[in-house]
Design an enzyme around this catalytic site. Structure first.
Site, PDB file in Angstrom:
ATOM      1  N   GLU A   1      38.670  -4.633  29.717  1.00  0.00           N
ATOM      2  CA  GLU A   1      39.853  -5.001  28.771  1.00  0.00           C
ATOM      3  C   GLU A   1      40.441  -4.092  28.095  1.00  0.00           C
ATOM      4  OE1 GLU A   1      43.086  -7.411  27.582  1.00  0.00           O
ATOM      5  OE2 GLU A   1      41.983  -7.147  29.426  1.00  0.00           O
TER       6      GLU A   1
ATOM      7  N   HIS B   1      52.625   3.592  25.508  1.00  0.00           N
ATOM      8  CA  HIS B   1      53.453   2.919  24.583  1.00  0.00           C
ATOM      9  C   HIS B   1      54.066   4.013  23.336  1.00  0.00           C
ATOM     10  CE1 HIS B   1      54.355  -1.154  26.221  1.00  0.00           C
ATOM     11  NE2 HIS B   1      53.861  -0.558  27.372  1.00  0.00           N
TER      12      HIS B   1
ATOM     13  N   ASP C   1      48.578  -9.588  29.896  1.00  0.00           N
ATOM     14  CA  ASP C   1      48.357 -10.743  29.244  1.00  0.00           C
ATOM     15  C   ASP C   1      49.521 -11.592  28.532  1.00  0.00           C
ATOM     16  OD1 ASP C   1      45.398 -10.287  28.897  1.00  0.00           O
ATOM     17  OD2 ASP C   1      45.611  -8.860  27.433  1.00  0.00           O
TER      18      ASP C   1
ATOM     19  N   ASP D   1      46.146  -5.704  40.582  1.00  0.00           N
ATOM     20  CA  ASP D   1      45.878  -5.690  42.081  1.00  0.00           C
ATOM     21  C   ASP D   1      44.318  -6.414  42.169  1.00  0.00           C
ATOM     22  OD1 ASP D   1      43.666  -3.846  41.093  1.00  0.00           O
ATOM     23  OD2 ASP D   1      44.446  -2.114  42.352  1.00  0.00           O
TER      24      ASP D   1
END
Length: 359
Positions: free
Chosen positions: A64, A75, A203, A215
């Protein structure tokens, strides 16, 4: 005598070449007594990487925190525009997190910003450098991934990025390509960058099902993402009706609307399809696009190439396939010039994709 003189001259020339070669390849011994580097500046990265692997990536997993760290590289870096400003890959998303994490497109990214911040504070490294370093190290934990480049030397961010520079999953193909094109990315490079979704999960698209993969192999950098997005969508894995979500083909798998339309648009469909059974092309294209992304807004001539500090990713034997229970009839052919590669399906009952567990 002439031949003897020529031989002596050739020997002298060979010695000069050997000395020059040795000088070019001479490495610096790092202070830890363990590592060496081609540039002394890179030595400082080894203890940072040890800390990242042990305390951010749970001992070197592709889990994660890797997924979220890779998302953060994008970002932060895409926050630049020739007309609106922004510093690109400068760490502003962390330095000015009170501003940038409030942007709609950055929803949920405050979690990984808060997790990474103590690492930046503990080491002599700028936020911009740390974000890109963590992304490269994390990707290298994933089997099948390319070894990404890392250049050191991003100065501290001076201002927050403007809003509305990060593409959203509900944006049109034209607006996505225009946004990337504004900072020098071709449509093919946009598709290459989306290989990041091969090792990713959502999330906040549907907050009722956090950790839902894009996927069926979210801990492996492979071509399954490009196969499975081309499958006909038949269901929503959670509540459905969420902004920026399209139907997916498998239980437990989520699909972004932007991925769905890019896979089917005439400007990008053939490039998308080209990755389906070409792991090597996927690796090289992603590596090149990520380097370009990581240098947005930066003066590369003032930076140091420390790519050698990034570990070699685990190898992978490519096995492009259809998920169990599906056939080639489930493929929605979109490339108008080349047939979709023939694939066989895994045996057994229809594939159901488990969520990526939190760290």
């Amino acid at each position: 005598m002439a031949l003897r003189g020529l031989s002596i001259a050739l020997l002298a020339l060979a010695s000069v070449v050997q000395l020059s070669s040795a000088a070019l390849t001479k490495r610096v011994a790092c202070a830890d007594g363990v590592h060496t580097a081609s540039n002394a500046a890179c030595c400082a990265l080894f203890p940072i990487i040890d800390d990242i692997q042990e305390n951010l990536f749970d001992g070197g997993e592709c889990g994660e925190e890797v997924h979220e760290s890779l998302r953060l590289t994008f970002h932060d870096a895409i926050g630049i525009s020739p007309t609106k400003g922004g510093g690109g890959a400068d760490g502003s998303i962390m330095t000015f997190s009170d501003i940038e994490t409030a942007f709609h497109a950055n929803g949920g990214i405050d979690d990984i910003v808060d997790i990474q911040r103590p690492f930046v504070e503990a080491h002599n490294i700028t936020a911009g450098d740390f974000i890109q370093l963590a992304g490269a190290v994390g990707v290298a934990n994933c089997a099948g991934a390319p070894r990404l480049d890392f250049w050191l030397g991003r100065p501290a961010a001076k201002a927050a990025s403007p809003d509305l520079l990060v593409p959203e999953p509900f944006d049109t193909v034209s607006s996505i390509l225009a946004r990337f094109g504004e900072v020098g990315f071709s449509p093919n490079e946009v598709i290459a960058l989306l290989a990041s979704h091969s090792i990713a999960a959502a999330d906040h698209v549907d907050e009722s099902i956090p950790g839902t993969p894009f996927d069926s192999t979210p801990n492996t950098f492979d071509t399954q993402f490009f196969i499975e997005v081309q499958l006909r969508g038949t269901r929503f894995p959670g509540t459905g009706g969420n902004q920026g979500e399209a139907e997916s083909p498998l239980d437990g798998e989520i699909r972004l609307l932007s991925d769905s339309v890019l896979a089917r648009d005439s400007r990008t469909a053939c490039e998308w399809q080209s990755f389906v059974n070409d792991q090597s092309k996927l690796q090289s294209a992603f590596k090149a696009a990520m380097l370009k992304l990581s240098l947005l807004g930066q003066d590369q001539s003032k930076m140091v190439d420390c790519s050698e500090v990034i570990q070699t990713p685990p190898s992978l034997v490519p096995r492009p396939h259809l998920p169990a229970g599906l056939t080639m009839n489930n493929i929605e052919q979109a490339c108008g010039t080349t047939p979709f590669p023939a694939l066989t399906a895994d045996p057994g009952p229809q594939t159901s994709v488990p969520a990526v567990p939190p760290s």
